[in-house]
Motif scaffolding. Structure first.
Motif, PDB file in Angstrom:
ATOM      1  N   GLY A   1       0.989  -1.272  -0.161  1.00 22.59           N
ATOM      2  CA  GLY A   1      -0.047  -0.094   0.083  1.00 22.59           C
ATOM      3  C   GLY A   1       0.970   1.221  -0.145  1.00 22.59           C
TER       4      GLY A   1
ATOM      5  N   VAL B   1      -0.199   6.497   4.485  1.00 17.09           N
ATOM      6  CA  VAL B   1       0.330   5.711   5.761  1.00 17.09           C
ATOM      7  C   VAL B   1       1.617   4.827   5.284  1.00 17.09           C
ATOM      8  CG1 VAL B   1      -0.052   4.151   7.612  1.00 17.09           C
ATOM      9  CG2 VAL B   1      -1.790   6.179   7.000  1.00 17.09           C
TER      10      VAL B   1
ATOM     11  N   ASP C   1       1.529  -1.309  -4.824  1.00 16.70           N
ATOM     12  CA  ASP C   1       0.253  -0.757  -5.003  1.00 16.70           C
ATOM     13  C   ASP C   1      -0.498  -1.266  -6.078  1.00 16.70           C
ATOM     14  OD1 ASP C   1      -1.029   1.760  -2.929  1.00 16.70           O
ATOM     15  OD2 ASP C   1      -2.047   0.892  -4.609  1.00 16.70           O
ATOM     16  N   ALA C   2      -1.812  -1.450  -5.878  1.00 17.98           N
ATOM     17  CA  ALA C   2      -2.482  -1.938  -7.045  1.00 17.98           C
ATOM     18  C   ALA C   2      -2.847  -0.787  -7.965  1.00 17.98           C
ATOM     19  CB  ALA C   2      -3.968  -2.397  -6.382  1.00 17.98           C
TER      20      ALA C   2
ATOM     21  N   GLY D   1      -3.199   6.596  -2.380  1.00 19.32           N
ATOM     22  CA  GLY D   1      -4.097   5.958  -1.868  1.00 19.32           C
ATOM     23  C   GLY D   1      -5.329   6.898  -2.138  1.00 19.32           C
ATOM     24  N   GLN D   2      -6.242   6.671  -1.219  1.00 20.70           N
ATOM     25  CA  GLN D   2      -7.282   7.397  -1.165  1.00 20.70           C
ATOM     26  C   GLN D   2      -7.103   8.963  -1.394  1.00 20.70           C
ATOM     27  OE1 GLN D   2     -10.122   6.630   2.303  1.00 20.70           O
ATOM     28  NE2 GLN D   2      -8.615   5.058   2.824  1.00 20.70           N
TER      29      GLN D   2
ATOM     30  N   TYR E   1      -9.878  12.194  -3.197  1.00 20.30           N
ATOM     31  CA  TYR E   1      -9.912  13.785  -2.908  1.00 20.30           C
ATOM     32  C   TYR E   1      -8.630  14.456  -3.220  1.00 20.30           C
ATOM     33  CZ  TYR E   1      -8.309  12.375   1.776  1.00 20.30           C
ATOM     34  OH  TYR E   1      -7.598  11.778   2.750  1.00 20.30           O
TER      35      TYR E   1
ATOM     36  N   ASP F   1      -6.355  18.909   8.923  1.00 18.45           N
ATOM     37  CA  ASP F   1      -5.941  18.130  10.168  1.00 18.45           C
ATOM     38  C   ASP F   1      -4.584  17.425  10.455  1.00 18.45           C
ATOM     39  OD1 ASP F   1      -7.052  16.075   8.855  1.00 18.45           O
ATOM     40  OD2 ASP F   1      -7.986  15.365  10.519  1.00 18.45           O
TER      41      ASP F   1
ATOM     42  N   VAL G   1      -0.992  -7.611  -4.284  1.00 15.84           N
ATOM     43  CA  VAL G   1      -0.234  -8.580  -3.618  1.00 15.84           C
ATOM     44  C   VAL G   1      -1.380  -9.696  -3.662  1.00 15.84           C
ATOM     45  CG1 VAL G   1       0.682  -9.462  -1.490  1.00 15.84           C
ATOM     46  CG2 VAL G   1       1.300  -7.213  -2.608  1.00 15.84           C
TER      47      VAL G   1
ATOM     48  N   ALA H   1      -2.766  -1.312   3.747  1.00 15.11           N
ATOM     49  CA  ALA H   1      -3.557  -1.491   2.666  1.00 15.11           C
ATOM     50  C   ALA H   1      -4.891  -0.677   2.716  1.00 15.11           C
ATOM     51  CB  ALA H   1      -3.763  -2.897   2.406  1.00 15.11           C
ATOM     52  N   GLY H   2      -5.054   0.051   3.508  1.00 17.13           N
ATOM     53  CA  GLY H   2      -6.318   1.135   3.707  1.00 17.13           C
ATOM     54  C   GLY H   2      -7.512   0.262   3.580  1.00 17.13           C
TER      55      GLY H   2
ATOM     56  N   GLY I   1      -8.472  -1.539   1.141  1.00 17.37           N
ATOM     57  CA  GLY I   1      -8.242  -2.647   0.221  1.00 17.37           C
ATOM     58  C   GLY I   1      -7.795  -2.045  -1.280  1.00 17.37           C
ATOM     59  N   ALA I   2      -7.657  -3.051  -2.116  1.00 16.71           N
ATOM     60  CA  ALA I   2      -6.840  -2.594  -3.380  1.00 16.71           C
ATOM     61  C   ALA I   2      -7.970  -2.057  -4.236  1.00 16.71           C
ATOM     62  CB  ALA I   2      -6.373  -3.932  -3.768  1.00 16.71           C
TER      63      ALA I   2
ATOM     64  N   ASP J   1      -5.615   2.593   7.718  1.00 20.72           N
ATOM     65  CA  ASP J   1      -6.854   2.335   7.894  1.00 20.72           C
ATOM     66  C   ASP J   1      -7.373   0.855   8.031  1.00 20.72           C
ATOM     67  OD1 ASP J   1      -7.659   5.075   7.612  1.00 20.72           O
ATOM     68  OD2 ASP J   1      -8.882   4.766   6.019  1.00 20.72           O
TER      69      ASP J   1
ATOM     70  N   ILE K   1      -5.424  10.015   9.084  1.00 19.53           N
ATOM     71  CA  ILE K   1      -3.952  10.084   8.731  1.00 19.53           C
ATOM     72  C   ILE K   1      -3.053   9.973   9.885  1.00 19.53           C
ATOM     73  CG2 ILE K   1      -2.478  11.082   6.982  1.00 19.53           C
ATOM     74  CD1 ILE K   1      -4.882  12.122   5.379  1.00 19.53           C
TER      75      ILE K   1
HETATM   76  C1  LIG Z   1     -13.410  11.851   1.025  1.00 17.01           C
HETATM   77  C2  LIG Z   1     -12.262  11.849   2.061  1.00 17.01           C
HETATM   78  C3  LIG Z   1     -11.848  12.840   2.709  1.00 17.01           C
HETATM   79  C4  LIG Z   1     -11.008  12.335   3.974  1.00 17.01           C
HETATM   80  N1  LIG Z   1     -10.355  13.508   4.692  1.00 17.01           N
HETATM   81  C5  LIG Z   1      -9.514  13.384   5.611  1.00 17.01           C
HETATM   82  C6  LIG Z   1      -9.141  14.207   6.484  1.00 17.01           C
HETATM   83  O1  LIG Z   1      -9.399  15.314   6.268  1.00 17.01           O
HETATM   84  N2  LIG Z   1      -8.287  13.950   7.378  1.00 17.01           N
HETATM   85  C7  LIG Z   1      -7.770  12.551   7.817  1.00 17.01           C
HETATM   86  O2  LIG Z   1      -6.927  12.390   8.429  1.00 17.01           O
HETATM   87  N3  LIG Z   1      -8.475  11.682   6.943  1.00 17.01           N
HETATM   88  C8  LIG Z   1      -9.276  11.961   5.747  1.00 17.01           C
HETATM   89  N4  LIG Z   1      -9.730  10.872   5.153  1.00 17.01           N
HETATM   90  C9  LIG Z   1      -9.315   9.577   6.047  1.00 17.01           C
HETATM   91  C10 LIG Z   1      -7.848   9.120   5.041  1.00 17.01           C
HETATM   92  O3  LIG Z   1      -7.987   9.437   3.449  1.00 17.01           O
HETATM   93  C11 LIG Z   1      -7.459   7.673   5.303  1.00 17.01           C
HETATM   94  O4  LIG Z   1      -7.750   7.685   6.604  1.00 17.01           O
HETATM   95  C12 LIG Z   1      -6.118   7.429   4.725  1.00 17.01           C
HETATM   96  O5  LIG Z   1      -6.081   7.633   3.352  1.00 17.01           O
HETATM   97  C13 LIG Z   1      -5.785   6.161   5.273  1.00 17.01           C
HETATM   98  O6  LIG Z   1      -4.418   5.982   4.365  1.00 17.01           O
HETATM   99  P1  LIG Z   1      -3.797   4.440   4.392  1.00 17.01           P
HETATM  100  O7  LIG Z   1      -2.583   4.626   3.609  1.00 17.01           O
HETATM  101  O8  LIG Z   1      -4.083   3.579   5.624  1.00 17.01           O
HETATM  102  O9  LIG Z   1      -4.634   3.885   3.298  1.00 17.01           O
HETATM  103  P2  LIG Z   1      -5.208   4.281   1.733  1.00 17.01           P
HETATM  104  O10 LIG Z   1      -5.048   5.618   1.317  1.00 17.01           O
HETATM  105  O11 LIG Z   1      -6.587   3.595   1.337  1.00 17.01           O
HETATM  106  O12 LIG Z   1      -4.171   3.454   0.918  1.00 17.01           O
HETATM  107  C14 LIG Z   1      -4.086   2.121   0.883  1.00 17.01           C
HETATM  108  C15 LIG Z   1      -3.436   1.636  -0.646  1.00 17.01           C
HETATM  109  O13 LIG Z   1      -3.367   0.282  -0.494  1.00 17.01           O
HETATM  110  C16 LIG Z   1      -3.506  -0.238  -1.722  1.00 17.01           C
HETATM  111  N5  LIG Z   1      -3.640  -1.846  -1.537  1.00 17.01           N
HETATM  112  C17 LIG Z   1      -4.780  -2.413  -0.965  1.00 17.01           C
HETATM  113  N6  LIG Z   1      -4.510  -3.648  -0.923  1.00 17.01           N
HETATM  114  C18 LIG Z   1      -3.579  -3.901  -1.750  1.00 17.01           C
HETATM  115  C19 LIG Z   1      -3.023  -4.875  -2.112  1.00 17.01           C
HETATM  116  N7  LIG Z   1      -3.440  -6.492  -1.861  1.00 17.01           N
HETATM  117  N8  LIG Z   1      -2.071  -4.904  -3.146  1.00 17.01           N
HETATM  118  C20 LIG Z   1      -1.515  -3.863  -3.467  1.00 17.01           C
HETATM  119  N9  LIG Z   1      -2.010  -2.502  -2.854  1.00 17.01           N
HETATM  120  C21 LIG Z   1      -3.054  -2.715  -2.207  1.00 17.01           C
HETATM  121  C22 LIG Z   1      -4.486   0.506  -2.225  1.00 17.01           C
HETATM  122  O14 LIG Z   1      -4.488   0.403  -3.790  1.00 17.01           O
HETATM  123  C23 LIG Z   1      -4.205   1.792  -1.768  1.00 17.01           C
HETATM  124  O15 LIG Z   1      -3.512   2.848  -2.771  1.00 17.01           O
HETATM  125  C24 LIG Z   1     -10.712  11.234   4.226  1.00 17.01           C
HETATM  126  C25 LIG Z   1     -11.201  10.114   3.271  1.00 17.01           C
HETATM  127  C26 LIG Z   1     -11.933  10.406   2.443  1.00 17.01           C
HETATM  128  C27 LIG Z   1     -12.513   9.227   1.481  1.00 17.01           C
END
Ligand SMILES: Cc1cc2nc3c(=O)[nH]c(=O)nc-3n(C[C@H](O)[C@H](O)[C@H](O)COP(=O)(O)OP(=O)(O)OC[C@H]3O[C@@H](n4cnc5c(N)ncnc54)[C@H](O)[C@@H]3O)c2cc1C
Length: 351
Positions: free
Chosen positions: A10, A14, A33-34, A40-41, A46, A53, A86, A116-117, A119-120, A288, A299
């Motif tokens: 991912g 994060v 990453d997928a 990611g998100q 967005y 924050d 993966v 992986a947030g 999910g992929a 996540d 985040i």
């Molecule tokens: C509209 C919106 C607004 C937000 N605003 C805020 C905010 O203001 N402040 C805040 O703190 N948070 C905010 N968030 C939440 C924040 O975006 C998430 O907490 C954050 O993105 C989590 O990060 P992450 O790296 O854990 O996961 P993600 O950002 O989901 O990234 C995970 C990555 O892992 C990859 N992945 C997953 N499984 C696999 C696999 N098996 N193989 C390969 N790749 C894989 C995915 O493709 C993805 O790119 C918001 C969310 C949304 C939807």
């Protein structure tokens, strides 16, 4: 087979920060990453919305935060493997892990950091059976149009930013022979700026906007020659097509992770809050994807988890060597790792 200390699954915010924290402890890693790009998100859902924050940043955006994180991890030079999912993780008798990704590439790693947030992210597929056989030759999904489409008539399907950006890009002179942007209705999710640009291109006869749904296709000598579009009045149009680019959005799929034998709680990985270790020793989960009492999907929570998970990983990668906590302000070892010159570190320590 690629041998490494750590594999980060991912490249969301994060996962990117996990690379930084591993780097400070001299743990080499690869990132998978997928999606075809990191963020990611933040990038996918967005990219240009303001975020208020993130500690120490009054205002940033998903795109800006991703760019800052990528700049911050640059000194560690971690290889990225994008557009790869993966699929399989296997624990080897020596305690290391063998990991297979969708390209067939294999990794042998001491630890796995799952970031992986939700999910992929996978593209939502067009549900027209007769078109499936053209996938990767004439049918492409989500921003993955092939290079060299100058002679081709292209149909882009969708109404969001990705669909509009692809159609506008392809409609620039010298890109495609013709471009049709097809959406099921004439109300779009794309930003007003993108819609205005598309209207201007339509007025200049560089782009066609069409309302309807693909219900079939025409073939010529085994090649896709047209898509059949059923309009709002039920009439069928045959739109000549050599390349079909479908941008119906992405949806996250937990996918094979559910079968890796990790303890889960409502589709999330259960972890301890000391090291963010999962139920399998050597596998950590941050961001996540994890859950624990009081978990907040923010985040900043993910960033905190990365620091502690990196120390947990160090115990596995360098057994018996208790890594010390060092400050980036004052540690010459960390300055060396971060390519900070002694002059710069002295200047930055002056209030
Ligand atoms: C509209 C919106 C607004 C937000 N605003 C805020 C905010 O203001 N402040 C805040 O703190 N948070 C905010 N968030 C939440 C924040 O975006 C998430 O907490 C954050 O993105 C989590 O990060 P992450 O790296 O854990 O996961 P993600 O950002 O989901 O990234 C995970 C990555 O892992 C990859 N992945 C997953 N499984 C696999 C696999 N098996 N193989 C390969 N790749 C894989 C995915 O493709 C993805 O790119 C918001 C969310 C949304 C939807």
């Amino acid at each position: 087979m690629i041998f490494t200390d750590a594999l980060v699954i991912g490249a969301g915010p994060v996962g990117l920060y996990q690379v930084f924290q591993l780097g400070l402890l001299e743990i080499k890693c690869h990132v998978i990453d997928a999606l075809p790009y990191p963020g990611g998100q933040c990038i996918e859902l967005y990219p240009d919305k303001p975020i208020y924050d993130i500690p120490g940043m009054v205002r940033t955006t998903g795109r800006e935060l991703t760019a800052s994180l990528l700049a911050q991890i640059k000194p560690f030079d971690a290889p990225f493997h994008m557009s790869q999912t993966v699929n399989q993780i296997e624990k080897l008798p020596d305690g290391r892990f063998q990991v297979a990704i969708s390209s067939g590439q294999q990794f042998n790693t001491k630890v796995i950091m799952i970031a992986a947030g939700v999910g992929a992210f996978q593209p939502k597929l067009l549900q027209v059976a007769s078109l499936q056989k053209f996938e990767k030759s004439q049918l492409f999904y989500h921003r993955q149009a092939p290079q060299g489409v100058t002679e081709s008539r292209v149909v882009v399907v969708g109404g969001d930013d990705a669909a509009f950006e692809c159609a506008i890009e392809l409609a620039t002179p010298g890109k495609a022979a013709s471009v049709t942007l097809l959406h099921r209705r004439d109300v779009y999710q794309a930003t007003p700026e993108l819609v205005a640009r598309a209207h201007a291109l339509r007025d200049a006869n560089a782009l066609q906007l069409m309302v309807g749904q693909i219900t079939g296709c025409d073939e010529n000598a085994g090649l896709l020659s047209a898509v059949q579009v059923t309009g709002t009045s039920g009439q069928i149009h045959h739109v000549p097509t050599e390349i079909l680019l479908v941008c119906l959005g992405l949806s996250p799929k937990l996918g094979p992770m559910a079968d890796w034998g990790l303890a889960m709680d409502r589709k999330q990985l259960a972890v301890d809050t000391e090291r963010f270790a999962t139920s399998i020793p050597g596998i950590f989960a941050v961001g996540d994807i994890n859950t624990y009492p009081g978990k907040k999907k923010l985040i900043l929570s993910g960033f905190h988890e990365c620091a502690l998970a990196a120390f947990g990983a160090a115990d596995v990668v360098y057994p018996g060597k208790k890594p010390q906590l060092e400050y980036t302000t004052s540690s010459s070892r960390l300055h060396k790792l971060l390519n900070v010159s002694s002059k710069e570190s002295q200047a930055s320590s002056t209030p």
